[in-house]
Write a protein that holds these residues in place. Structure first.
Motif, PDB file in Angstrom:
ATOM      1  N   SER A  60      55.777  64.830  -2.003  1.00 27.49           N
ATOM      2  CA  SER A  60      56.688  63.744  -2.361  1.00 27.49           C
ATOM      3  C   SER A  60      55.932  62.482  -2.779  1.00 27.49           C
ATOM      4  N   TYR A  61      54.641  62.412  -2.491  1.00 27.01           N
ATOM      5  CA  TYR A  61      53.857  61.224  -2.833  1.00 27.01           C
ATOM      6  C   TYR A  61      52.691  61.621  -3.718  1.00 27.01           C
ATOM      7  N   ASN A  62      52.455  60.864  -4.733  1.00 23.87           N
ATOM      8  CA  ASN A  62      51.193  60.936  -5.460  1.00 23.87           C
ATOM      9  C   ASN A  62      50.769  59.514  -5.806  1.00 23.87           C
ATOM     10  N   CYS A  63      49.528  59.354  -6.165  1.00 19.61           N
ATOM     11  CA  CYS A  63      48.986  58.016  -6.347  1.00 19.61           C
ATOM     12  C   CYS A  63      49.553  57.308  -7.575  1.00 19.61           C
ATOM     13  N   LEU A  64      50.134  58.030  -8.495  1.00 13.60           N
ATOM     14  CA  LEU A  64      50.692  57.384  -9.686  1.00 13.60           C
ATOM     15  C   LEU A  64      51.979  56.628  -9.396  1.00 13.60           C
ATOM     16  N   LYS A  65      52.640  56.929  -8.278  1.00 13.17           N
ATOM     17  CA  LYS A  65      53.850  56.188  -7.934  1.00 13.17           C
ATOM     18  C   LYS A  65      53.525  54.740  -7.602  1.00 13.17           C
ATOM     19  N   ASP A  66      52.344  54.491  -7.081  1.00 15.45           N
ATOM     20  CA  ASP A  66      51.926  53.125  -6.759  1.00 15.45           C
ATOM     21  C   ASP A  66      51.176  52.467  -7.908  1.00 15.45           C
ATOM     22  N   SER A  73      41.353  53.403  -7.229  1.00  9.48           N
ATOM     23  CA  SER A  73      40.727  52.906  -5.999  1.00  9.48           C
ATOM     24  C   SER A  73      40.230  54.049  -5.119  1.00  9.48           C
ATOM     25  N   MET A  74      40.697  55.272  -5.374  1.00  9.96           N
ATOM     26  CA  MET A  74      40.254  56.421  -4.589  1.00  9.96           C
ATOM     27  C   MET A  74      38.959  57.032  -5.112  1.00  9.96           C
ATOM     28  N   ALA A  79      33.992  59.999  -4.182  1.00  9.53           N
ATOM     29  CA  ALA A  79      32.570  60.243  -4.454  1.00  9.53           C
ATOM     30  C   ALA A  79      31.755  60.193  -3.171  1.00  9.53           C
ATOM     31  N   LEU A  80      32.162  59.341  -2.230  1.00 12.34           N
ATOM     32  CA  LEU A  80      31.444  59.242  -0.966  1.00 12.34           C
ATOM     33  C   LEU A  80      31.628  60.502  -0.122  1.00 12.34           C
ATOM     34  N   ILE A  81      32.831  61.016  -0.087  1.00 13.37           N
ATOM     35  CA  ILE A  81      33.110  62.196   0.738  1.00 13.37           C
ATOM     36  C   ILE A  81      32.591  63.475   0.080  1.00 13.37           C
TER      37      ILE A  81
END
Length: 106
Positions: A60-66, A73-74, A79-81
């Motif tokens: 129900s959530y993806n980053c494009l909704k915000d 920003s992710m 890249a760190l993980i």
């Protein structure tokens, strides 16, 4: 007859050795370039993994909704993980692939 061929053979061997040295150095340069290219591509893939996974997750959530800023920003977090995992796998798999591609151009 064999005495006349020996000086030419010595010159031919000297030219062959210098040619082999040049080929070895070109191969080493191609190897280094393909390893660096594989490392950069694997870090790029690691950075884009979480944003793309977040878009295609199907929940129900993806980053494009915000907004797109939330997705971008992710990238450092991703890249760190995933950076070490992707860079090791990318260099091991990508170096031979890029080596074939770069060697095929010559």
């Amino acid at each position: 007859m064999f005495d006349t061929l020996r000086p030419h053979t010595a010159i031919g061997v000297a030219r062959t050795r210098s040619c082999l040295y040049s080929t070895d150095m070109r191969t080493l340069g191609t190897l280094i370039a393909s390893a660096v290219l594989a490392f950069v591509v694997s870090l790029l893939a690691a950075g884009l993994f979480l944003p793309i996974y977040g878009i295609f997750q199907g929940g129900s959530y993806n980053c494009l909704k915000d907004g797109i800023a939330e997705c971008t920003s992710m990238i450092p977090f991703s890249a760190l993980i995933y950076g070490p995992l992707f860079s090791i796998g990318g260099v091991l798999i990508g170096t031979p692939v890029f080596m074939v591609i770069l060697a095929g151009r010559d």
